[in-house]
Design an enzyme around this catalytic site. Structure first.
Site, PDB file in Angstrom:
ATOM      1  N   TYR A 141       0.819  -1.215   0.000  1.00  0.00           N
ATOM      2  CA  TYR A 141       0.000   0.000   0.000  1.00  0.00           C
ATOM      3  C   TYR A 141       0.857   1.272   0.000  1.00  0.00           C
ATOM      4  CZ  TYR A 141      -4.136  -2.866   1.038  1.00  0.00           C
ATOM      5  OH  TYR A 141      -5.156  -3.786   1.000  1.00  0.00           O
ATOM      6  N   LYS A 192       2.999 -15.374   1.878  1.00  0.00           N
ATOM      7  CA  LYS A 192       2.890 -16.057   0.579  1.00  0.00           C
ATOM      8  C   LYS A 192       4.328 -16.360   0.155  1.00  0.00           C
ATOM      9  CE  LYS A 192       0.361 -17.479  -2.920  1.00  0.00           C
ATOM     10  NZ  LYS A 192      -0.578 -18.606  -2.816  1.00  0.00           N
ATOM     11  N   ASP A 224      -3.585 -17.902   1.210  1.00  0.00           N
ATOM     12  CA  ASP A 224      -4.762 -18.549   0.614  1.00  0.00           C
ATOM     13  C   ASP A 224      -5.313 -19.613   1.547  1.00  0.00           C
ATOM     14  OD1 ASP A 224      -2.278 -19.656   0.069  1.00  0.00           O
ATOM     15  OD2 ASP A 224      -2.861 -20.521  -1.844  1.00  0.00           O
ATOM     16  N   ASP A 248      -5.525  -6.655   5.733  1.00  0.00           N
ATOM     17  CA  ASP A 248      -6.717  -5.909   5.340  1.00  0.00           C
ATOM     18  C   ASP A 248      -7.822  -6.893   4.965  1.00  0.00           C
ATOM     19  OD1 ASP A 248      -8.390  -3.927   4.480  1.00  0.00           O
ATOM     20  OD2 ASP A 248      -7.171  -3.297   2.767  1.00  0.00           O
ATOM     21  N   ASP A 252     -11.234  -8.428   7.444  1.00  0.00           N
ATOM     22  CA  ASP A 252     -12.633  -8.285   7.021  1.00  0.00           C
ATOM     23  C   ASP A 252     -13.321  -9.645   6.989  1.00  0.00           C
ATOM     24  OD1 ASP A 252     -12.554  -5.552   6.751  1.00  0.00           O
ATOM     25  OD2 ASP A 252     -13.407  -5.553   4.721  1.00  0.00           O
TER      26      ASP A 252
END
Ligand code: NAD
Length: 357
Positions: A141, A192, A224, A248, A252
């Site tokens: 980001y 990852k 994942d 992030d 959620d």
């Protein structure tokens, strides 16, 4: 000594939900000797409309000077076509960056009263208590270079940079290990590492730090798989630590395990535990101005502020107990409404928490 709290309601449902949290804090000022002074200012689209920027320099200075910041949410349809440099979210990113709030703590705790409000089966989520520790000021980001460029063949290409330095990973790792020590002593680091070198290094650093916390059981998980495990068997997790983008998304996802995104608080801390507190959800423009929003995530964010920055664990617990009482009374906002319960508005929910205090 009086502590200063900067209130930044923001956009959409932001003003509605922060008003309820302020009500709760004011009640504690009256009845429990909470010694705070609150000042309100603009952030996000609301700030853009007045100042032409989503966070004025004076507001940034007030945030630096305050002991803690309580924020509602930013963003909305009205500002979506603005240049990205002045979009509401930039105000939030500036606050996080300049206050050096690198550690985002997002608890996903299910109140037993809401076990059947989750879309997952009650036996999968009952007793759920996860803390997601998300790195907040680095990663893709913020990485440079970034942008959209036109290639020689005339095709446009968008690009971002996923970058973490060793010190950034180390400091978030310590926050996560220390949080695990205070809880179930289990830490899952999410990466990852099979595809991205930056997270391969992340994994190595977690393993290098682990011996400093011999009581904490550490495991690694690809993002994942973590996304899948969160809905398959979420109770396997205690503390999860991950980078900005994965955090992030996963936080959620974890929020939905708790029944509603309207129930999830968050704290963003600097190295001295000074912090900004905000609900994990956005500005919900679809229900803004209708007195329908669930203020509990914001009220619980205020509780986290009392716990982590203002040194009033007793009052944090008092707020959480009051919320539990209100849920026992069967009061629900629309997002967590179930058969047999009583639907209330945003302000009625705030009033009920104040009464339960
Ligand atoms: P959102 O979280 O605002 O809303 C998603 C859904 O959840 C909507 O249906 C909304 O009505 C519902 N919801 C959210 N909070 C609720 C609450 N307290 N009570 C009841 N229902 C609630 O996410 P979105 O729709 O993707 O984004 C809307 C705007 O918010 C966008 O402008 C986005 O950029 C912004 N946003 C801001 C933040 C932030 O301020 N931290 C975070 C995420 C999104």
């Amino acid at each position: 000594m009086t502590k200063n709290v900067l209130i930044l309601p923001g956009d959409g449902i932001g003003p509605e939900i922060t008003a309820e949290a302020v009500k709760v804090l004011n009640k504690l000022v009256e009845t429990d000797g909470l010694d705070i002074a609150m000042e309100e200012d603009l952030v996000g689209g609301a700030a853009y409309d007045v100042h032409g920027v989503p966070l004025a320099d004076e507001t940034m200075q007030k945030a630096h000077d305050a002991d803690a910041v309580l924020l509602g949410a930013v963003g909305g349809y009205k500002w979506e076509s603005l240049d990205i440099s002045v979009r509401p979210e930039k105000g939030l990113l500036r606050l996080r960056k300049e206050m050096e709030l690198f550690a985002n703590l997002r608890p996903a705790m299910l109140f037993p009263q809401l076990a059947s409000a989750s879309t997952l089966k009650p036996e999968i989520v009952a007793g759920l208590d996860i803390l997601i520790v998300r790195e907040l000021t680095g990663g893709i980001y913020f990485g440079q270079p970034r942008g959209i460029r036109t290639l020689e063949n005339g095709e446009r290409q968008g690009y971002n940079t996923y970058v973490y330095s060793e010190s950034e990973v180390k400091r978030i790792a310590h926050v996560a290990f220390q949080a695990a020590m205070k809880r179930g002593k289990k830490l899952t680091s999410v990466d990852k590492a099979n595809v991205l070198e930056v997270t391969e290094m992340w994994r190595e650093i977690i393993d290098e730090i682990a011996p400093e916390y011999p009581e904490v059981e550490v495991n690694h998980m690809y993002v994942d798989n973590a996304a899948m495990q969160l809905v398959l068997n979420p109770k396997q997790f205690d503390v999860m630590v991950t980078g900005n983008m994965f955090g992030d998304i996963l936080s959620d996802e974890a929020s939905m395990l708790t029944g509603s995104i309207g129930m999830l608080a968050s704290a963003s801390l600097d190295k001295n535990n000074k912090g900004m507190y905000e609900p994990s959800h956005g500005s919900a423009p679809d229900i803004a101005g209708q007195n329908k929003a669930n203020p509990l995530a914001t009220i619980m964010s205020a509780a986290m502020m009392l716990r982590y920055t203002l040194g009033r664990e007793d009052l944090a617990v008092k707020i959480e107990d009051a919320i539990s009482k209100v849920l026992d009374q069967g009061l629900r906002t629309g997002d967590i409404m179930e058969d047999g319960m009583t639907q209330v508005t945003c302000s009625e929910m705030g009033d009920a928490v104040v009464a339960a205090l």
